[in-house]
Design an enzyme around this catalytic site. Sequence first.
Site, PDB file in Angstrom:
ATOM      1  N   LYS A 143     -36.687  36.362  73.193  1.00  0.00           N
ATOM      2  CA  LYS A 143     -35.605  35.392  73.286  1.00  0.00           C
ATOM      3  C   LYS A 143     -35.586  34.502  71.629  1.00  0.00           C
ATOM      4  CE  LYS A 143     -35.547  33.757  77.942  1.00  0.00           C
ATOM      5  NZ  LYS A 143     -34.339  33.955  78.353  1.00  0.00           N
TER       6      LYS A 143
ATOM      7  N   ASP B 168     -39.605  28.903  84.117  1.00  0.00           N
ATOM      8  CA  ASP B 168     -38.914  30.287  84.837  1.00  0.00           C
ATOM      9  C   ASP B 168     -39.901  30.393  85.952  1.00  0.00           C
ATOM     10  OD1 ASP B 168     -36.946  31.694  84.739  1.00  0.00           O
ATOM     11  OD2 ASP B 168     -37.831  33.426  83.611  1.00  0.00           O
TER      12      ASP B 168
ATOM     13  N   ASP C 264     -35.116  41.074  78.983  1.00  0.00           N
ATOM     14  CA  ASP C 264     -35.117  39.601  79.301  1.00  0.00           C
ATOM     15  C   ASP C 264     -34.572  39.533  80.813  1.00  0.00           C
ATOM     16  OD1 ASP C 264     -35.482  37.007  78.979  1.00  0.00           O
ATOM     17  OD2 ASP C 264     -33.730  36.667  77.477  1.00  0.00           O
TER      18      ASP C 264
ATOM     19  N   ARG D 288     -34.725  39.648  87.966  1.00  0.00           N
ATOM     20  CA  ARG D 288     -34.072  40.520  89.243  1.00  0.00           C
ATOM     21  C   ARG D 288     -35.049  41.689  89.423  1.00  0.00           C
ATOM     22  NH1 ARG D 288     -28.858  41.162  85.640  1.00  0.00           N
ATOM     23  NH2 ARG D 288     -29.520  39.184  84.862  1.00  0.00           N
TER      24      ARG D 288
END
Length: 503
Positions: A278, A289, A348, A352
């Site tokens: 990032k 997160d 990134d 999922r």
Amino acid sequence: MEFSVKSCPSAAPRTSCLVLGVHENGKLPAATATIDQATDGYLRKIIKNGDLPGQLGQSLMLHAVPGIPCQRLLLVGAGPEGALNDRAFGKLLQCTFKALAGSGAREAMLQLSELDVTGRDTAWKINQIVTVAQQTLYRFDRLKSKAPKQPSLRRACLLVARKELSAAKKSLAQAVATAHGVELARDLANLPANICTPNYLLKEARKIARGNKSVTVRALNEAAMKKLGMGALLSVAQGSRTPPQLIIIQYKGAKARQKPVALVGKGVTFDSGGISLKPGAAMDEMKFDMCGAATVLGTMAAAIEMQLPLNLVALIPATENLPDGNASKPGDVVTTLSGQTVEILNTDAEGRLILCDSLSYAARFKPELVIDVATLTGACVVALGAHPSGLFSNHPPLATALLKAGNYSLDRAWEMPLWDEYQDQLKSNFADMANIGGRHGGAITAAAFLSRFTTDQHWAHLDIAGTAWKSGAEKGATGRPVPLLTRFLLAHCQVAKDGSLDQ
Ligand code: BES
Ligand code: MN
Ligand code: ZN
């Protein structure tokens, strides 16, 4: 903060601060008018002088008002009579608790649940009062070497009509449990990633279970995940020197044959992006997160405190996402627990990857329904902003129940489409699917990815990237969506008693 409810006394109560509402144009709600009489029209005199707050957001602290045994009287503006809606009531409460926090009062009695809020009952108002008190009085000072001055307010007593007292006590207990859950979620999420590691989250889970026979906690470590074949979850963890954990909390509040509700929370304790690193600006915020994990822990804590008559399973995949010589690389293909293969086009898009294996694993508990909670996509923030969480579901009655719980708790969600058309964006030339779906509809393609792992489950996904924390001057965790999920579970107890969601 300690809360209690009491039925309204006929005369002014003895307290260090009595809180009353005042409408615009000098209109006094019944309770305020009663106090005005006891003060021999002191409040009316203030109105005449034009000093009484009536507008929303205004307040006036009076000291040693004659005729009543209260050290202080806090008057808060309630706007025009008959026009108090959810948002206005929230503003009024925020203004109330800010004023109380700024005062020297250690204890207060609030006569606010008699104010008319359009379409809302006393139980709802009590819930809001406690929620806003928590929001406003919360401080996170534990990492400061000299703790700043704390508000003196320790106790709040909510005054309600005598006939509502027993119902009010019950809703107070629920509201307080929810507030404890929110507080836990905020604390965990505000902790930095060098403290709040996967192991730290596991310890917190054990803390929630401590002394509670109906709760068990265990965790799958890296070796156990390998044995099971959780290739997607492991691929995220492999770039970090901090070991991952899949934390499993089981709460048994109902008969063994009742299927559990499963909650799955994304616990990326720091998301650097991995090899798809990032940009540096605001990267510190990626300690948040793990807000999905914090939400699940907070909700479990609330459910356990309320001893809900439900069976619950919480699954928390916890890991860091870091670049390293051993980190997974764009183009790597991994095999998930479901057997499906995934081409990692962007490291990134790790949320999922840890969720898909956790969702497959959730099926082993034969849950009645599964809800995952994740700070999954920046695209969700672009689509919906910071107000609602994004809701996706393959089961309309579940979506409806979650939306309803959001509208009640004012911790709202907004449903997004999960149509088959979006699946095409996940096509990979080398594996069953890619882990990203391109620029268009990023929150939806992330949900579409997860849906491939929940085809035989009643499932909902909450993307909380916009709602779980605030950036800027007020940077910090919000504790959302603990109120939504706790309300959902409370309402679900009734559903579980009457039959399934579908009826
Ligand atoms: N944790 C982030 C999502 C996120 C980003 C939340 C910004 C809040 C603010 C997630 O793991 C992520 O990085 N998602 C990527 C997905 C993309 C690579 C398809 C994103 O949203 O940019
Ligand atoms: Mn990421
Ligand atoms: Zn992430």
